[in-house]
Design an enzyme around this catalytic site. Structure first.
Site, PDB file in Angstrom:
ATOM      1  N   ASP A 260       0.836  -1.187   0.000  1.00 52.63           N
ATOM      2  CA  ASP A 260       0.000   0.000   0.000  1.00 52.63           C
ATOM      3  C   ASP A 260       0.884   1.255   0.000  1.00 52.63           C
ATOM      4  O   ASP A 260       1.928   1.288   0.640  1.00 52.63           O
ATOM      5  CB  ASP A 260      -0.896  -0.031   1.246  1.00 52.63           C
ATOM      6  CG  ASP A 260      -2.013   0.982   1.189  1.00 52.63           C
ATOM      7  OD1 ASP A 260      -2.520   1.241   0.087  1.00 52.63           O
ATOM      8  OD2 ASP A 260      -2.387   1.501   2.253  1.00 52.63           O
ATOM      9  N   GLU A 307       0.711  -0.723  -5.181  1.00 53.74           N
ATOM     10  CA  GLU A 307      -0.469   0.154  -5.146  1.00 53.74           C
ATOM     11  C   GLU A 307       0.016   1.536  -5.574  1.00 53.74           C
ATOM     12  O   GLU A 307       0.608   2.280  -4.798  1.00 53.74           O
ATOM     13  CB  GLU A 307      -1.063   0.181  -3.733  1.00 53.74           C
ATOM     14  CG  GLU A 307      -2.378   0.966  -3.635  1.00 53.74           C
ATOM     15  CD  GLU A 307      -2.167   2.438  -3.390  1.00 53.74           C
ATOM     16  OE1 GLU A 307      -2.461   3.229  -4.322  1.00 53.74           O
ATOM     17  OE2 GLU A 307      -1.721   2.809  -2.302  1.00 53.74           O
ATOM     18  N   ASP A 360     -11.762   0.893  -0.649  1.00 52.50           N
ATOM     19  CA  ASP A 360     -11.938   2.303  -0.320  1.00 52.50           C
ATOM     20  C   ASP A 360     -12.955   3.004  -1.220  1.00 52.50           C
ATOM     21  O   ASP A 360     -13.242   4.184  -1.007  1.00 52.50           O
ATOM     22  CB  ASP A 360     -10.595   3.035  -0.427  1.00 52.50           C
ATOM     23  CG  ASP A 360      -9.683   2.741   0.751  1.00 52.50           C
ATOM     24  OD1 ASP A 360     -10.196   2.445   1.838  1.00 52.50           O
ATOM     25  OD2 ASP A 360      -8.445   2.816   0.580  1.00 52.50           O
TER      26      ASP A 360
END
Length: 463
Positions: A260, A307, A360
């Site tokens: 991430d 990501e 998200d």
């Protein structure tokens, strides 16, 4: 379908190079939310549908708001995932487990015990002997709380054993497990308490600078996440020992892992801890190249995903490509008027994992319902299709037919659910991470419908 020559072994079948399809569903979204028969039944469902990648969120202990991205340990598994019924602890196996995981397990168990003693206060508020890890104070705690520490360690052992059973079942079905690694860790964690030298902390353990991102189109004042920054210089001096241990843990749990905020391996946004927003800050370079080289040497079979959402520089793209890491595209981000938008279906490349939406995002149905009429019309123009009432199906079909080597969608999109099924709303602290499905929500025809989409788009079925 023509096969690409780009190296995408992280998401492509090693023998045939065939593209694949997967599903995003956290373990807590299973009907029981546990690593039990529900998880095995879920894998059977995936195999019947031809889905070959199961992506989950971090398995770590969540914070008070249930977020798995702010955890008291970068290594320990959430005890709430334990099956209600489990076999007795095998003492010899348990002892072997403790030796293997001593680097984090001892400190984590001690950290948990001390937090209980001090009403869950942050470690920086503990009395000095425990805050500063005085040898005598820690030895006394170990002696007094031996049974409690043993229970915590056995709990982690049982969680690992439960996950190993799930992973074995997945392997038998030809399904890979896909995990997630938040680049930063929580300040109030066993990691910062046990290794303060690896973080930018003052003499009292408080962060001097915290993490976030600068202001942009979506956030006027930027985002102030508040995690402590790493002492990258110290980490590099010791060969990134903490990071290697962390990735070793991921290697034991998953076939693939997403890093991430991958752009943080090139540069991070430094915010002085006293600043209430992320407006005032500066970029500081990080040795991500050296870190990835160490990780690749240590774990050549661990497939890593970058990501790379948001504003991404050419330096970030070069680092991703140097290590042959696939990036991400999200179809919900495709509908603007910029021809070079990497999320537009026509711009998606084989070295990409495409998502209809991530944890998200709103669900596709929820997202689309909030668009104005002209925006909805533009969606169909970009997708080059006639208007439809089943936007979720259209988005999944678009992902499946893209050039991406792996097409992913949350279960919520496969079920065509609205905003009430959304997993997380960034910037909102309460009411997230709690969605669960029930088995009767899955139509009997769903596996065959998914398998048909996978077949039609030329993607590889699970065994």
């Amino acid at each position: 379908m023509q096969k690409t020559a780009v190296r995408c072994d992280v998401v492509m079948d090693e023998e045939t190079g065939t593209r694949r399809a997967g599903i995003l569903l956290h373990v807590t979204s299973l009907p029981s939310g546990r690593l039990n028969d529900d998880a095995r039944r879920w894998l059977d469902f995936m195999a019947n549908a031809g889905l070959s990648v199961w992506q989950v969120l971090p398995l770590v202990i969540p914070d008070a708001n249930d977020s798995p991205y702010q955890s008291p340990s970068a290594f320990a598994t959430d005890p709430r995932l334990l099956p209600r019924r489990d076999d007795p602890v095998n003492q010899s196996d348990f002892e072997e487990y403790c030796v293997k995981h001593a680097q984090w397990l001892d400190d984590f168990a001690l950290f948990q015990v001390i937090k209980r003693r001090y009403a869950q206060q942050s470690w920086v508020d503990w009395p000095d002997p425990w805050r500063h890890r005085d040898t005598k104070a820690l030895r006394t705690t170990r002696e007094q709380a031996g049974a409690e520490i043993l229970q915590i360690m056995q709990q982690q052992y049982r969680l690992d054993r439960a996950w190993a059973r799930i992973r074995g079942h997945a392997r038998d079905l030809g399904i890979e497990l896909f995990g997630d690694v938040p680049i930063f860790v929580a300040h109030d964690s066993a990691d910062t308490w046990s290794r303060p030298q690896d973080f930018l902390l003052d003499d009292e353990g408080q962060p001097t600078h915290v993490t976030g991102v600068p202001p942009d189109y979506f956030a006027e004042f930027g985002q102030r996440w508040g995690n402590p920054h790493y002492r990258w210089d110290k980490m590099q001096e010791n060969g990134f020992a903490w990071w290697i241990a962390r990735m070793q843990r991921q290697y034991e749990l998953f076939d693939m892992v997403r890093i991430d905020h991958f752009r943080g391996l090139v540069a991070v946004w430094m915010i002085e801890a006293a600043c209430p927003t992320a407006v005032e800050g500066f970029w500081e370079d990080t040795p991500g190249d050296a870190l990835l080289a160490r990780v690749q040497d240590a774990f050549p079979d661990l497939h890593i995903v970058a990501e790379d959402l948001g504003v991404i520089t050419e330096e970030v793209r070069k680092l991703r490509r140097k290590y042959h890491l696939p990036g991400m595209a999200v179809l919900q981000f495709a509908f603007d008027h910029f021809a070079d938008n990497p999320h537009k279906p026509g711009n998606i490349t084989p070295d990409t994992i495409v998502y209809t939406g991530t944890h998200d995002n709103d669900t596709c149905v929820g997202w689309f319902s909030k668009l104005q009429a002209h925006e909805k019309e533009f969606v169909f123009q970009v997708l080059e299709t006639a208007p439809t009432t089943d936007i979720a199906d259209l988005m999944i079909q678009t992902a499946m037919h893209s050039k991406a080597s792996l097409a992913m969608a949350p279960l919520q999109d496969f079920l065509g659910l609205g905003s009430k099924a959304r997993m997380n709303t960034p910037g909102v602290s309460e009411g997230n991470w709690r969605w669960r499905f029930e088995w009767d929500m899955l139509p009997e025809t769903l596996p065959e419908r998914i398998k048909h989409m996978i077949t039609e788009s030329g993607r590889l079925h699970a065994r």
